[in-house]
Enzyme design. Structure first.
Site, PDB file in Angstrom:
ATOM      1  N   LYS A  70      -5.201   4.431 -13.159  1.00 43.06           N
ATOM      2  CA  LYS A  70      -4.540   4.857 -11.856  1.00 43.06           C
ATOM      3  C   LYS A  70      -3.082   4.487 -11.900  1.00 43.06           C
ATOM      4  O   LYS A  70      -2.300   5.086 -11.071  1.00 43.06           O
ATOM      5  CB  LYS A  70      -5.300   4.641 -10.760  1.00 43.06           C
ATOM      6  CG  LYS A  70      -5.232   2.960 -10.194  1.00 43.06           C
ATOM      7  CD  LYS A  70      -6.197   2.722  -8.884  1.00 43.06           C
ATOM      8  CE  LYS A  70      -6.104   1.380  -8.639  1.00 43.06           C
ATOM      9  NZ  LYS A  70      -4.797   0.784  -8.271  1.00 43.06           N
ATOM     10  N   ASP A  71      -2.625   3.531 -12.615  1.00 42.41           N
ATOM     11  CA  ASP A  71      -1.268   2.868 -12.352  1.00 42.41           C
ATOM     12  C   ASP A  71      -0.267   3.459 -13.653  1.00 42.41           C
ATOM     13  O   ASP A  71       0.762   3.098 -13.604  1.00 42.41           O
ATOM     14  CB  ASP A  71      -1.239   1.349 -12.642  1.00 42.41           C
ATOM     15  CG  ASP A  71      -1.744   0.700 -11.289  1.00 42.41           C
ATOM     16  OD1 ASP A  71      -1.798   1.113 -10.492  1.00 42.41           O
ATOM     17  OD2 ASP A  71      -2.186  -0.421 -11.634  1.00 42.41           O
ATOM     18  N   ARG A 118      -2.225   6.491  -0.188  1.00 41.93           N
ATOM     19  CA  ARG A 118      -3.445   7.168   0.067  1.00 41.93           C
ATOM     20  C   ARG A 118      -4.340   6.471   0.900  1.00 41.93           C
ATOM     21  O   ARG A 118      -4.906   7.085   1.728  1.00 41.93           O
ATOM     22  CB  ARG A 118      -3.760   7.396  -1.461  1.00 41.93           C
ATOM     23  CG  ARG A 118      -5.430   7.951  -1.424  1.00 41.93           C
ATOM     24  CD  ARG A 118      -6.106   7.966  -3.005  1.00 41.93           C
ATOM     25  NE  ARG A 118      -6.255   6.434  -3.200  1.00 41.93           N
ATOM     26  CZ  ARG A 118      -7.269   5.994  -2.884  1.00 41.93           C
ATOM     27  NH1 ARG A 118      -8.311   6.590  -2.036  1.00 41.93           N
ATOM     28  NH2 ARG A 118      -7.697   4.642  -3.446  1.00 41.93           N
ATOM     29  N   ARG A 119      -4.843   5.353   0.521  1.00 38.67           N
ATOM     30  CA  ARG A 119      -5.462   4.529   1.628  1.00 38.67           C
ATOM     31  C   ARG A 119      -5.025   4.512   2.896  1.00 38.67           C
ATOM     32  O   ARG A 119      -5.900   4.629   3.974  1.00 38.67           O
ATOM     33  CB  ARG A 119      -5.941   3.062   0.988  1.00 38.67           C
ATOM     34  CG  ARG A 119      -6.673   3.222  -0.393  1.00 38.67           C
ATOM     35  CD  ARG A 119      -6.827   1.784  -1.013  1.00 38.67           C
ATOM     36  NE  ARG A 119      -7.454   1.771  -2.122  1.00 38.67           N
ATOM     37  CZ  ARG A 119      -7.377   0.914  -3.204  1.00 38.67           C
ATOM     38  NH1 ARG A 119      -6.491   0.217  -3.150  1.00 38.67           N
ATOM     39  NH2 ARG A 119      -8.208   0.969  -4.213  1.00 38.67           N
ATOM     40  N   ARG A 136       0.283  -6.681  -0.075  1.00 35.78           N
ATOM     41  CA  ARG A 136       0.563  -6.755  -1.727  1.00 35.78           C
ATOM     42  C   ARG A 136       0.133  -8.004  -2.220  1.00 35.78           C
ATOM     43  O   ARG A 136      -0.006  -9.020  -1.391  1.00 35.78           O
ATOM     44  CB  ARG A 136       1.686  -6.228  -2.292  1.00 35.78           C
ATOM     45  CG  ARG A 136       2.097  -4.765  -1.995  1.00 35.78           C
ATOM     46  CD  ARG A 136       3.164  -4.326  -3.023  1.00 35.78           C
ATOM     47  NE  ARG A 136       3.004  -4.191  -4.208  1.00 35.78           N
ATOM     48  CZ  ARG A 136       3.779  -4.417  -5.255  1.00 35.78           C
ATOM     49  NH1 ARG A 136       4.990  -4.121  -5.026  1.00 35.78           N
ATOM     50  NH2 ARG A 136       3.258  -4.541  -6.503  1.00 35.78           N
ATOM     51  N   ARG A 142      -4.962 -10.662  -1.555  1.00 31.76           N
ATOM     52  CA  ARG A 142      -5.230  -9.766  -0.504  1.00 31.76           C
ATOM     53  C   ARG A 142      -6.404 -10.429   0.588  1.00 31.76           C
ATOM     54  O   ARG A 142      -6.482 -10.321   1.652  1.00 31.76           O
ATOM     55  CB  ARG A 142      -5.078  -8.486  -1.143  1.00 31.76           C
ATOM     56  CG  ARG A 142      -3.922  -7.992  -1.734  1.00 31.76           C
ATOM     57  CD  ARG A 142      -4.138  -6.421  -2.019  1.00 31.76           C
ATOM     58  NE  ARG A 142      -3.251  -6.185  -3.319  1.00 31.76           N
ATOM     59  CZ  ARG A 142      -3.038  -5.171  -3.707  1.00 31.76           C
ATOM     60  NH1 ARG A 142      -3.809  -4.165  -3.193  1.00 31.76           N
ATOM     61  NH2 ARG A 142      -2.394  -4.721  -4.737  1.00 31.76           N
ATOM     62  N   CYS A 229       3.850   7.198  -6.534  1.00 29.39           N
ATOM     63  CA  CYS A 229       3.253   6.389  -5.327  1.00 29.39           C
ATOM     64  C   CYS A 229       3.795   6.845  -4.051  1.00 29.39           C
ATOM     65  O   CYS A 229       3.597   6.486  -2.787  1.00 29.39           O
ATOM     66  CB  CYS A 229       3.899   5.130  -5.529  1.00 29.39           C
ATOM     67  SG  CYS A 229       3.078   4.238  -6.905  1.00 29.39           S
TER      68      CYS A 229
END
Length: 292
Positions: A70-71, A118-119, A136, A142, A229
């Site tokens: 995903k990155d 997105r989240r 982050r 986190r 992003c």
């Protein structure tokens, strides 16, 4: 996380070829690991997690690079290609909160910490009253920040928690129909120098064709939408035998509006299915849609 994923590849290669083929792990710190005070959308986008690895590949310092799929940017650097993917892990998002088992149950006005547009957009789609704050750092950082009360909740990829042995930290796991995963979520990608057929053959026994088809669909959709992003996009392809089901969603950053599409088709047409879905969504998105 990067080391856990690399060790998974190492273990699979040694199981496939025997320990005589020693795999050396080289840790490379990327700018994405170092710039923690800004959202990725402001710090430089997904390329922050791949530029240093691409350079090491092109200079011959490493033979392959391991990435969270995903990155990876939708367009790779010249001379770099994706050799394939390890079998995909759980694609779902995990909800972590000492206050509520689901975003709908949080007290009004609570702060949800995340670095993902997105989240954040998906949380706001369900609960416009909630506040989204930048959170982050690595997974442990986190989790610690939520435990200390810096945010009432956060969301993390369940696959990542599992790889780190931290699955128990998840308060609940969110349904993919409600919280559509990021394109590539749960998958580990291996990049190599373009045309390195010997290395591609060496990797072949550990690569997963079904994951490759799913990611071809998701990345094709993302590419059409010029996903980065800065664009809250969810895309999930699920493989069933020789067919796949695909669901994609595009949201305004504040979650107030969204467009989504679903499609199914033959596994052999994975990329074209994703491209068509992306074009369908792109045709619906009005100018200025992604503006805050």
């Amino acid at each position: 996380m990067a080391l856990a994923q690399t060790r998974e590849l190492q273990d699979r290669l040694e199981a496939a070829h025997g320990t005589a083929h020693a795999i050396e792990i080289v840790a490379i710190k990327t700018r994405g690991d170092m710039i923690l005070h800004l959202p990725l959308s402001e710090a430089g986008g997904k390329g922050l997690f791949s530029k240093e690895l691409d350079l090491a590949l092109l200079e011959g310092n490493i033979e392959m690079a391991v990435h969270s799929a995903k990155d990876l940017p939708t367009i790779l650097a010249a001379g770099i290609e994706i050799a394939g993917y390890l079998p995909r892990a759980d694609v779902r998002d995990a909800w972590i909160s000492p206050h509520a088992p689901h975003p709908l149950k949080l007290p009004p006005g609570s702060v949800v910490g995340t670095a993902s547009l997105r989240r954040g957009a998906m949380v706001r789609r369900l609960r416009p009253d909630l506040k989204i704050a930048l959170l982050r750092g690595n997974v442990e950082t986190r989790l610690a920040k939520v435990a200390k009360g810096e945010a009432a909740a956060t969301l993390l990829a369940l696959a990542g928690l599992k790889r780190l042995g931290l699955e128990a930290a998840a308060t609940s796991v969110l349904d993919v129909r409600e919280f559509v995963p990021a394109p590539g979520q749960g998958a580990i990608a291996i990049t190599i120098r373009t045309g390195d057929s010997a290395l591609r053959a060496f990797l072949a026994p550990v690569l997963d064709a079904a994951t490759g088809a799913a990611l071809a669909t998701e990345r094709a959709c993302l590419r059409v939408l010029d996903g980065s992003c800065k664009t809250p996009i969810g895309a999930h392809a699920r493989v069933e035998g020789e067919r796949l089901d695909f669901h994609a969603i595009v949201l305004k950053p504040d979650g107030s509006r969204f467009f989504e599409t679903a499609a199914c088709g033959a596994l052999a047409e994975a990329a074209s299915l994703g491209e068509a879905a992306g074009q369908e969504l792109a045709a619906q998105i009005p100018a200025g849609f992604f503006d805050p």
